[in-house]
Design a protein around this motif. Structure first.
Motif, short mmCIF file in Angstrom:
data_model
loop_
_atom_site.label_atom_id
_atom_site.label_comp_id
_atom_site.label_asym_id
_atom_site.label_seq_id
_atom_site.Cartn_x
_atom_site.Cartn_y
_atom_site.Cartn_z
N ARG A 20 29.44 48.42 54.17
CA ARG A 20 28.77 47.12 54.20
C ARG A 20 27.38 47.23 53.56
NH1 ARG A 20 29.73 42.70 57.67
NH2 ARG A 20 31.23 44.01 58.74
N GLN A 21 26.73 48.36 53.83
CA GLN A 21 25.41 48.61 53.26
C GLN A 21 25.49 48.76 51.74
OE1 GLN A 21 23.39 52.01 55.08
NE2 GLN A 21 22.48 52.55 53.13
N MET A 22 26.59 49.34 51.27
CA MET A 22 26.75 49.56 49.83
C MET A 22 27.20 48.31 49.08
SD MET A 22 25.84 52.59 49.07
CE MET A 22 26.36 52.41 47.37
N ALA A 23 27.79 47.34 49.78
CA ALA A 23 28.37 46.16 49.12
C ALA A 23 27.38 45.45 48.18
CB ALA A 23 28.93 45.19 50.16
N PRO A 24 26.17 45.12 48.63
CA PRO A 24 25.23 44.44 47.70
C PRO A 24 24.79 45.35 46.55
CG PRO A 24 24.14 44.95 49.78
CD PRO A 24 25.59 45.21 49.99
N LEU A 25 24.75 46.66 46.78
CA LEU A 25 24.38 47.59 45.71
C LEU A 25 25.46 47.64 44.64
CD1 LEU A 25 22.76 50.61 47.62
CD2 LEU A 25 21.66 48.59 46.61
N MET A 26 26.72 47.52 45.09
CA MET A 26 27.81 47.49 44.11
C MET A 26 27.73 46.23 43.25
SD MET A 26 29.65 50.24 44.32
CE MET A 26 31.27 49.82 43.65
N VAL A 27 27.38 45.12 43.89
CA VAL A 27 27.21 43.87 43.14
C VAL A 27 26.07 44.02 42.14
CG1 VAL A 27 26.59 41.42 43.32
CG2 VAL A 27 28.12 42.45 45.02
N GLN A 28 24.98 44.65 42.58
CA GLN A 28 23.83 44.84 41.71
C GLN A 28 24.18 45.79 40.55
OE1 GLN A 28 20.30 46.06 43.82
NE2 GLN A 28 19.05 46.19 41.96
N ALA A 29 24.91 46.85 40.86
CA ALA A 29 25.30 47.80 39.81
C ALA A 29 26.14 47.11 38.75
CB ALA A 29 26.08 48.96 40.42
N GLU A 30 27.04 46.25 39.19
CA GLU A 30 27.89 45.49 38.26
C GLU A 30 27.06 44.53 37.42
OE1 GLU A 30 31.38 42.07 38.50
OE2 GLU A 30 31.17 43.49 40.16
N GLY A 31 26.10 43.88 38.08
CA GLY A 31 25.26 42.91 37.36
C GLY A 31 24.37 43.54 36.32
N GLU A 32 23.93 44.78 36.58
CA GLU A 32 23.01 45.45 35.66
C GLU A 32 23.73 46.26 34.58
OE1 GLU A 32 20.11 47.71 37.77
OE2 GLU A 32 19.41 46.01 38.97
N ASP A 33 25.03 46.38 34.71
CA ASP A 33 25.77 47.21 33.75
C ASP A 33 27.00 46.44 33.26
OD1 ASP A 33 27.18 49.10 32.32
OD2 ASP A 33 26.88 50.70 33.78
N PRO A 34 26.90 45.74 32.16
CA PRO A 34 28.02 44.93 31.66
C PRO A 34 29.22 45.75 31.21
CG PRO A 34 26.23 44.97 30.06
CD PRO A 34 25.69 45.59 31.31
N GLN A 35 29.05 47.07 31.09
CA GLN A 35 30.15 47.94 30.68
C GLN A 35 30.76 48.71 31.86
OE1 GLN A 35 31.75 48.27 27.70
NE2 GLN A 35 30.55 46.45 27.16
N LEU A 36 30.41 48.31 33.07
CA LEU A 36 30.91 49.01 34.25
C LEU A 36 32.25 48.43 34.70
CD1 LEU A 36 30.62 51.03 36.57
CD2 LEU A 36 29.28 49.29 37.80
N ARG A 37 33.22 49.28 34.84
CA ARG A 37 34.54 48.91 35.36
C ARG A 37 34.64 49.48 36.78
NH1 ARG A 37 39.54 51.82 35.24
NH2 ARG A 37 41.38 50.46 35.32
N ILE A 38 35.03 48.65 37.74
CA ILE A 38 35.10 49.08 39.14
C ILE A 38 36.56 49.03 39.62
CG2 ILE A 38 34.37 48.62 41.51
CD1 ILE A 38 31.86 47.29 40.34
N VAL A 39 37.01 50.12 40.21
CA VAL A 39 38.35 50.18 40.78
C VAL A 39 38.19 50.24 42.30
CG1 VAL A 39 40.48 51.51 41.01
CG2 VAL A 39 39.37 51.31 38.78
N TYR A 40 38.85 49.32 42.98
CA TYR A 40 38.74 49.22 44.44
C TYR A 40 39.94 49.90 45.11
CZ TYR A 40 35.26 45.61 43.39
OH TYR A 40 34.17 44.92 42.92
N LYS A 41 39.64 50.85 46.00
CA LYS A 41 40.67 51.57 46.74
C LYS A 41 40.53 51.24 48.23
CE LYS A 41 42.40 54.14 43.36
NZ LYS A 41 43.81 54.04 42.90
N GLU A 42 41.45 50.40 48.71
CA GLU A 42 41.46 50.08 50.13
C GLU A 42 41.78 51.35 50.92
OE1 GLU A 42 40.75 47.16 51.43
OE2 GLU A 42 40.68 45.95 49.59
#
Length: 269
Positions: free
Chosen positions: A128-150
């Motif tokens: 939960r603490q990392m969730a906003p940082l992941m959003v920020q990382a995505e916003g600051e890096d237009p070439q970032l691809r994120i894979v979500y592993k439940e």
């Protein structure tokens, strides 16, 4: 990080197979010692009884306890190197499953030049603490691809949330629902998950039906086994290139890891 590990005490270590290794290492130090401490010719040692040999080694250890700490440190370093090599081999062997599994939701730029994989649990406070940082990382890096592993390891509510998120992916709303689940207050459980789905406009009846799909259960099961192979025992866990991070971190650390991976990719082109 949801990964509880307790340092082993010396007494527990000696209860394992380590003591014989220390005795062997000490014997080697005995013969090779430049300080002359218990330096005995091998021919003389060969004539000793087992009891006498063990008594002399014991005396040496008592007089030089630093040998014990040194032997333990060296053994732990060697084990860490072996573990790292094994994990690296596992990551290479499972690369397609880690980075390119078609059943794993993808966020950010699907055609990005670097991929960050996250293993997470919606009931994990560090995730939960990392969730906003992941959003920020995505916003600051237009070439970032994120894979979500439940990776639901914190109880039945986590399993329900994971299956619901994967079901939401069938309605094309995975990322939005993923972020909504982190907004739930208190333990994440079925009633709250379904309320969140209704609030964001998902077809709840379809969602509930899809959650029973064996294919979704299969995705979760594969993620659990994959994390085990990569020695990711807590949440969150991150993979980028050949780098694996376990536990919450900061944005700069994530970005630094991604830069290292990018540099490595460019160097191999």
């Amino acid at each position: 990080m949801n990964d509880q590990s307790t340092p082993r005490s010396y007494s527990k270590i000696f209860g394992s197979a380590l003591l014989p290794l220390i005795l062997i290492a000490t014997a080697g130090a005995w013969f090779a010692s430049e300080r002359g401490v218990l330096r005995v010719p091998k021919a003389v040692a060969a004539e000793m009884s087992q009891d006498e040999f063990e008594q002399r080694v014991r005396t040496y250890l008592l007089e030089h306890p630093e040998v014990i700490a040194d032997a333990i440190n060296r053994l732990q370093e060697r084990q860490a190197q072996q573990d790292t090599a094994q994990v690296t081999a596992e990551l290479k062997a499972h690369a397609d499953e880690v980075f390119r599994d078609p059943d794993s939701p993808v966020g950010g730029n699907p055609e990005g030049d670097v991929t960050l994989v996250e293993f997470f649990d919606y009931n994990c406070p560090y995730c939960r603490q990392m969730a906003p940082l992941m959003v920020q990382a995505e916003g600051e890096d237009p070439q970032l691809r994120i894979v979500y592993k439940e990776f639901p390891i914190l109880g039945p509510g986590s399993v329900v949330a994971a299956k619901a998120a994967l079901a939401a992916n069938k309605q094309g709303k995975y990322v939005a629902f993923h972020r909504a689940l982190y907004q739930i207050r208190g333990p994440v459980e079925e009633s709250k998950v379904l309320d969140a789905a209704a609030t964001m406009g998902l077809d709840v009846d379809r969602l509930k039906a899809d959650m029973q799909d064996s294919a979704i259960a299969g995705v979760v099961d594969r993620n659990l086994k994959l994390a085990q192979a990569l020695r990711i025992t807590g949440t969150p866990g991150f993979v980028a290139g050949d780098q694996i991070l376990v536990g919450a971190t900061d944005l700069k650390t994530l970005q630094a890891v991604l830069q290292v991976v990018r540099s490595g990719q460019q160097a191999t082109k």
